[in-house]
Motif scaffolding. Structure first.
Motif, PDB file in Angstrom:
ATOM      1  N   THR A  10     -19.198   5.407  -2.873  1.00 22.99           N
ATOM      2  CA  THR A  10     -18.537   5.776  -1.747  1.00 22.99           C
ATOM      3  C   THR A  10     -19.295   7.258  -1.418  1.00 22.99           C
ATOM      4  O   THR A  10     -19.618   8.109  -2.096  1.00 22.99           O
ATOM      5  N   SER A  11     -19.779   7.368   0.010  1.00 20.43           N
ATOM      6  CA  SER A  11     -20.420   8.491   0.581  1.00 20.43           C
ATOM      7  C   SER A  11     -19.642   9.096   1.848  1.00 20.43           C
ATOM      8  O   SER A  11     -19.300   7.938   2.570  1.00 20.43           O
ATOM      9  N   GLU A  12     -19.488  10.314   1.926  1.00 21.62           N
ATOM     10  CA  GLU A  12     -18.679  10.715   3.062  1.00 21.62           C
ATOM     11  C   GLU A  12     -19.653  11.953   3.955  1.00 21.62           C
ATOM     12  O   GLU A  12     -20.439  12.486   3.221  1.00 21.62           O
ATOM     13  N   SER A  13     -19.539  11.872   5.102  1.00 21.28           N
ATOM     14  CA  SER A  13     -20.411  12.565   6.122  1.00 21.28           C
ATOM     15  C   SER A  13     -19.375  13.304   7.065  1.00 21.28           C
ATOM     16  O   SER A  13     -18.454  12.652   7.272  1.00 21.28           O
ATOM     17  N   VAL A  14     -19.733  14.304   7.330  1.00 24.52           N
ATOM     18  CA  VAL A  14     -18.853  15.331   8.356  1.00 24.52           C
ATOM     19  C   VAL A  14     -19.910  15.233   9.593  1.00 24.52           C
ATOM     20  O   VAL A  14     -21.013  15.420   9.669  1.00 24.52           O
ATOM     21  N   SER A  15     -19.374  15.157  10.830  1.00 25.28           N
ATOM     22  CA  SER A  15     -19.775  15.501  12.040  1.00 25.28           C
ATOM     23  C   SER A  15     -20.426  17.125  12.407  1.00 25.28           C
ATOM     24  O   SER A  15     -20.098  17.866  11.717  1.00 25.28           O
ATOM     25  N   GLU A  16     -21.064  16.961  13.444  1.00 29.41           N
ATOM     26  CA  GLU A  16     -21.661  18.208  13.967  1.00 29.41           C
ATOM     27  C   GLU A  16     -20.528  19.046  14.403  1.00 29.41           C
ATOM     28  O   GLU A  16     -20.775  20.459  14.313  1.00 29.41           O
ATOM     29  N   GLY A  17     -19.351  18.881  14.609  1.00 33.36           N
ATOM     30  CA  GLY A  17     -18.270  19.665  14.753  1.00 33.36           C
ATOM     31  C   GLY A  17     -17.456  20.037  13.648  1.00 33.36           C
ATOM     32  O   GLY A  17     -16.473  21.163  14.039  1.00 33.36           O
ATOM     33  N   SER A 146     -23.081   6.463   6.655  1.00 23.66           N
ATOM     34  CA  SER A 146     -21.842   7.257   6.993  1.00 23.66           C
ATOM     35  C   SER A 146     -22.532   8.375   8.018  1.00 23.66           C
ATOM     36  O   SER A 146     -21.710   8.527   9.146  1.00 23.66           O
ATOM     37  N   HIS A 147     -23.579   8.715   7.887  1.00 25.95           N
ATOM     38  CA  HIS A 147     -24.513   9.670   8.610  1.00 25.95           C
ATOM     39  C   HIS A 147     -24.516   8.969  10.367  1.00 25.95           C
ATOM     40  O   HIS A 147     -24.381   9.620  11.188  1.00 25.95           O
ATOM     41  N   LYS A 148     -24.910   7.776   9.942  1.00 27.85           N
ATOM     42  CA  LYS A 148     -25.444   6.914  11.480  1.00 27.85           C
ATOM     43  C   LYS A 148     -24.024   6.864  12.164  1.00 27.85           C
ATOM     44  O   LYS A 148     -24.180   6.833  13.459  1.00 27.85           O
ATOM     45  N   ILE A 149     -22.879   6.481  11.725  1.00 32.10           N
ATOM     46  CA  ILE A 149     -21.520   6.311  12.266  1.00 32.10           C
ATOM     47  C   ILE A 149     -21.337   7.727  13.213  1.00 32.10           C
ATOM     48  O   ILE A 149     -21.079   7.348  14.297  1.00 32.10           O
ATOM     49  N   LEU A 150     -21.456   8.620  12.391  1.00 32.02           N
ATOM     50  CA  LEU A 150     -21.030   9.907  13.178  1.00 32.02           C
ATOM     51  C   LEU A 150     -22.124  10.293  14.159  1.00 32.02           C
ATOM     52  O   LEU A 150     -21.878  10.857  15.421  1.00 32.02           O
ATOM     53  N   ARG A 151     -23.404   9.984  14.157  1.00 35.55           N
ATOM     54  CA  ARG A 151     -24.399  10.268  15.240  1.00 35.55           C
ATOM     55  C   ARG A 151     -24.246   9.227  16.274  1.00 35.55           C
ATOM     56  O   ARG A 151     -24.223   9.977  17.538  1.00 35.55           O
ATOM     57  N   LEU A 152     -23.925   8.164  16.207  1.00 31.73           N
ATOM     58  CA  LEU A 152     -23.766   7.311  17.260  1.00 31.73           C
ATOM     59  C   LEU A 152     -22.426   7.648  17.995  1.00 31.73           C
ATOM     60  O   LEU A 152     -22.267   7.866  19.367  1.00 31.73           O
ATOM     61  N   ASP A 168     -15.044  17.555  16.073  1.00 32.81           N
ATOM     62  CA  ASP A 168     -14.861  17.327  14.381  1.00 32.81           C
ATOM     63  C   ASP A 168     -14.399  16.182  14.075  1.00 32.81           C
ATOM     64  O   ASP A 168     -13.326  15.660  14.404  1.00 32.81           O
ATOM     65  N   SER A 169     -15.267  15.208  13.224  1.00 32.48           N
ATOM     66  CA  SER A 169     -14.957  14.029  12.625  1.00 32.48           C
ATOM     67  C   SER A 169     -15.561  14.038  11.335  1.00 32.48           C
ATOM     68  O   SER A 169     -16.569  14.735  10.843  1.00 32.48           O
ATOM     69  N   LYS A 170     -15.032  12.816  10.484  1.00 34.68           N
ATOM     70  CA  LYS A 170     -15.717  12.451   9.254  1.00 34.68           C
ATOM     71  C   LYS A 170     -15.665  10.990   9.104  1.00 34.68           C
ATOM     72  O   LYS A 170     -15.161  10.249   9.864  1.00 34.68           O
ATOM     73  N   SER A 171     -16.740  10.527   8.376  1.00 28.13           N
ATOM     74  CA  SER A 171     -16.823   9.060   8.052  1.00 28.13           C
ATOM     75  C   SER A 171     -17.045   9.171   6.664  1.00 28.13           C
ATOM     76  O   SER A 171     -17.781   9.559   6.197  1.00 28.13           O
TER      77      SER A 171
END
Length: 220
Positions: A10-17, A146-152, A168-171
């Motif tokens: 599992t990997s988690e990414s956080v958005s630019e916000g 995970s990064h790509k979901i937030l980028r889209l 602000d969001s996470k995936s």
């Protein structure tokens, strides 16, 4: 762990916000501002973001940049991310302080190369990483998707396609590995902050849309 060939990862990414990313973005802007004026600039900038306040602190050596000009660049960063709410905005309601000052002679002496001596400021960490062939981006598949979901999501939010959410969001993406290779996605979690005025019915529909649209768009 080294003997396991089949496992879930599992990997988690956080958005630019996300507050951490906001601070990173602002600090990067400070570094870029000095390097664009002098490629040999030295910049050690820490950024703190909290409710309606941004604080810059650290040491710099490079071209003179007026404090007000730097503060305007901070506001541009916040505006580009998409923040304009009661608790945090690019407008005057958010106070921005800059406490950057000249680099100390002791630090300068440690980081400048001259003669046959060790270089370093004495408080530097070591980071390492590696590329892999799981994706075209040479990143491990779970973090890449995970990064790509937030980028889209960020692109659609800024283009007005995705409405009713804050920056602000996470995936989180979990993938099954067999024989140490990613085989399939087993779960996707997307966490967002909704605008206060967004209808509850819209939130429920939005949750389904997130999973369908943004997870499928990554093509894992």
């Amino acid at each position: 762990m080294s003997n396991l060939k089949n496992f879930l990862f599992t990997s988690e990414s956080v958005s630019e916000g996300h507050p951490d990313k906001v601070s990173d973005r602002i600090s990067d802007m400070v570094v870029d501002s000095y390097l664009s004026g002098d490629p040999f600039s030295r910049v050690a900038c820490e950024t703190l973001t909290t409710t309606n306040k941004v604080v810059l602190a650290g040491e710099v050596r490079g071209p003179e940049i007026k404090k007000n000009d730097l503060i305007e660049k901070v506001r541009h960063c916040i505006k580009d991310i998409g923040y304009d709410q009661d608790g945090f905005t690019w407008k005057e309601a958010t106070k921005i302080e800059s406490h950057l000052h000249s680099q100390s002679p002791d630090i300068a002496m440690g980081v400048d190369s001259s003669g046959n001596k060790d270089e370093g400021a004495g408080d530097q960490g070591i980071m390492f990483g590696y590329a892999c062939n799981e994706t075209e981006e040479l990143m491990p598949a779970p973090i890449n998707y995970s990064h790509k979901i937030l980028r889209l999501m960020a692109e659609d939010r800024k283009n007005g396609i995705l409405k009713g959410i804050e920056p602000d969001s996470k995936s989180q993406v979990t993938m099954l590995y067999e024989n140490e290779r990613p085989i399939k996605v087993t779960s996707v979690v997307i966490s967002v902050i909704y605008c206060k005025l967004y209808p509850q019915v819209g939130i429920i529909q939005c949750r389904s849309d997130f999973i369908l649209i943004y997870s499928c768009s990554t093509d894992p």
